[in-house]
Motif scaffolding. Sequence first.
Motif, PDB file in Angstrom:
ATOM      1  N   GLY B 132      26.195  46.353  67.009  1.00 29.03           N
ATOM      2  CA  GLY B 132      25.520  47.649  67.103  1.00 29.03           C
ATOM      3  C   GLY B 132      25.943  48.567  65.979  1.00 29.03           C
ATOM      4  N   PHE B 133      25.661  49.845  66.110  1.00 32.67           N
ATOM      5  CA  PHE B 133      25.964  50.881  65.127  1.00 32.67           C
ATOM      6  C   PHE B 133      25.099  50.710  63.884  1.00 32.67           C
ATOM      7  CE2 PHE B 133      28.786  52.057  61.405  1.00 32.67           C
ATOM      8  CZ  PHE B 133      28.467  53.397  61.429  1.00 32.67           C
ATOM      9  N   LEU B 134      25.185  49.554  63.248  1.00 36.16           N
ATOM     10  CA  LEU B 134      24.344  49.222  62.109  1.00 36.16           C
ATOM     11  C   LEU B 134      23.861  47.797  62.327  1.00 36.16           C
ATOM     12  CD1 LEU B 134      26.525  50.368  59.084  1.00 36.16           C
ATOM     13  CD2 LEU B 134      24.234  51.207  59.626  1.00 36.16           C
ATOM     14  N   PRO B 135      22.745  47.414  61.704  1.00 34.91           N
ATOM     15  CA  PRO B 135      22.317  46.013  61.825  1.00 34.91           C
ATOM     16  C   PRO B 135      23.470  45.066  61.472  1.00 34.91           C
ATOM     17  CG  PRO B 135      20.601  47.288  60.785  1.00 34.91           C
ATOM     18  CD  PRO B 135      21.781  48.215  60.939  1.00 34.91           C
ATOM     19  N   GLY B 136      23.791  44.166  62.382  1.00 36.42           N
ATOM     20  CA  GLY B 136      24.797  43.150  62.127  1.00 36.42           C
ATOM     21  C   GLY B 136      26.233  43.605  62.250  1.00 36.42           C
ATOM     22  N   TRP B 176      27.244  46.475  55.775  1.00 37.48           N
ATOM     23  CA  TRP B 176      26.633  47.350  54.782  1.00 37.48           C
ATOM     24  C   TRP B 176      27.663  48.383  54.358  1.00 37.48           C
ATOM     25  CZ3 TRP B 176      21.269  46.264  54.580  1.00 37.48           C
ATOM     26  CH2 TRP B 176      20.765  45.569  55.684  1.00 37.48           C
ATOM     27  N   PHE B 193      24.910  39.914  56.632  1.00 37.32           N
ATOM     28  CA  PHE B 193      23.536  40.188  57.059  1.00 37.32           C
ATOM     29  C   PHE B 193      22.606  39.786  55.925  1.00 37.32           C
ATOM     30  CE2 PHE B 193      19.828  42.316  58.629  1.00 37.32           C
ATOM     31  CZ  PHE B 193      20.012  42.332  60.004  1.00 37.32           C
ATOM     32  N   ASP B 194      21.596  38.998  56.267  1.00 37.01           N
ATOM     33  CA  ASP B 194      20.680  38.477  55.255  1.00 37.01           C
ATOM     34  C   ASP B 194      19.246  38.800  55.671  1.00 37.01           C
ATOM     35  OD1 ASP B 194      19.275  37.130  53.374  1.00 37.01           O
ATOM     36  OD2 ASP B 194      20.195  35.163  53.730  1.00 37.01           O
ATOM     37  N   LEU B 195      18.685  39.801  55.009  1.00 34.68           N
ATOM     38  CA  LEU B 195      17.332  40.249  55.369  1.00 34.68           C
ATOM     39  C   LEU B 195      16.280  39.169  55.142  1.00 34.68           C
ATOM     40  CD1 LEU B 195      17.421  43.873  53.956  1.00 34.68           C
ATOM     41  CD2 LEU B 195      17.192  43.203  56.343  1.00 34.68           C
ATOM     42  N   PRO B 201      19.272  36.736  60.950  1.00 37.46           N
ATOM     43  CA  PRO B 201      19.681  37.600  59.841  1.00 37.46           C
ATOM     44  C   PRO B 201      21.156  37.990  59.881  1.00 37.46           C
ATOM     45  CG  PRO B 201      18.332  38.830  61.403  1.00 37.46           C
ATOM     46  CD  PRO B 201      18.265  37.380  61.815  1.00 37.46           C
ATOM     47  N   ALA B 202      21.714  38.139  61.100  1.00 40.58           N
ATOM     48  CA  ALA B 202      23.121  38.526  61.205  1.00 40.58           C
ATOM     49  C   ALA B 202      23.967  37.274  61.336  1.00 40.58           C
ATOM     50  CB  ALA B 202      23.339  39.439  62.406  1.00 40.58           C
TER      51      ALA B 202
END
Lengths: 341, 240
Positions: B132-136, B176, B193-195, B201-202
């Motif tokens: 949480g908090f940020l993606p991944g 990030w 994290f890989d968009l 992705p995470a």
Amino acid sequence: MIEILDCPMPVTVQDAGRPGYRHLGVPLSGALDPDFLAIANALVGNPASSAALELRLLGLRLRATAPLTLALAGACSAQIEDVSGELRPAAAWDSHSLAQGETLIVGKLHDGIAYLAFAGGLDLPEVLGSRSTYVRAGIGGLDGRALKAGDCLKVGAGTRPNPLRLPQPPRPPDGPLRIVPGPQREYFTDDAWSRLLGDEFVISREADRMGLRLDGPRLEHDPERGADIVSDAVTPGVIQVPGDGRPIILLADCQTVGGYPKIATVIGADLPRLGRVLPGQTLRFVEVGIDQALAARRQAANDLAACLAGMVPSGAQLDLIALYNTNLIDGVIDARQANQP
Amino acid sequence: MKPRLLDLGDGALTLELGDRIDAALNAKVMAARDSLVALRLDGISDVVPTYRSLTVHFDPLRLDRNMLGRRLLEAALAPSQESALATRWLIPVVFGEEFGPDLAEVARVTGHSEAAVIDALCAIELRVFLIGFLPGFPYLGELPEWLRLPRLATPRAAVPANSLAIAGAQAAVYPWASPGGWHLLGRTPARLFDLNDATRPALLAPGDTVRFTPVSRDEFDRLATAVALRELDAAQWQAK
């Protein structure tokens, strides 16, 4: 291509959002008002979830570098300026063709929000299944950010659109926002709950795509329980209350989990209304049960479907509209084809 | 605490299993997640496990809310064995110096040597309680008592991506660059994290376990280059 000439307020690319990744901390994102997005797309013949531009508060100016068809959903004043500087009106809820070099000028947004869709959609890469912009992590849209003057966006190649108009724009809903009690309703005093339902709240200036902070009465936590919980999931529409007692309504770009008690949740049917509210406006809430929330969601889906089915060819005269309506009995698709040149 | 259902609006239901940060409780959440996901119910968009609860985001016009509620309460009874969906990771980290500017201070405050701090952190298998908090962004736990420190009094405006950080009972690796108030101990060359990877992705998912392993600065550089060139993928970091 379109070239952004000026956008005084943040304009982002949004579609139906990025579901399926919330367990990995990726917010849902997507249009704050999915109904308006669906209408804008339908006007230019796009699938409902195609990416469009989400405009907030004030419009923008953009130039068509090639002929294109666009439509605006959301009450606003807009004009098209041709290459000689002549202006012609570009009504909302209608589709318009721009010749190469023509400029679209969108002024004040009377609904606080509007969607600008282009026939063929916006040709941007999908990121995790969506073109929606999530600015905080720089995901999606154009380079993961809001648009700025000088940006150029490619319009998707699509079938030749059959431009439509919406004769009856959706009526702006009124009445209090409907809420159901939240997962941590018990963290609040009965007095706080009465205030939430009885008092008036004002949208503060702290308002963005992540959430709206409300001014007005403070909502007190039960002193036995306090204002912190071990984080659990949140969703757009949640009304969470930090220790200062000032409620925050979460919107599409909200984080996936949060550590503040959630006193209530705005029901799904009323979520699009949260995209239309402006700082300084007042809000009231009314409690409904889950069954009423589900009935309202069903009603909202039917209303939107009826709205989309009620579109007529852009520029059509009354007799064509009558003809179209007569044909409705045989289905919308047939009616549209009947009017094709 | 008895499992119970909480309404998170009309489009989500939360199964609450407890109210603490606790590995056994979190294992129950993951077991419930595994059990629910296995049903492959139509109309579900997201299944979000947290420290202590499991939330299902769904379309109530496609999936009957009461039926989902019953399935969730059944899932709450799932035995908490090792999650079938969990992966064990071995993540390389270069510690100290400019990669871990708070290592020396953490060692000083806890009264241990820098080597002892690194050894302690790398000796434990950490659980991914929550993303949480940020993606991944993974919330990992739990740290030994003596390594639990309050957050920095003044958060940093910018924590470099891939930083390994600790605060309280928890550790995290920043996917990030972001502001942050945790103590920075090192940095990993792994891509968190890989968009471009829409399937996963995470790198880390809730319920996974992570062990950190120290690497030299040279090895970090070598691995970071290989990751940047995409010569190494996520499978590289799976524990053998």
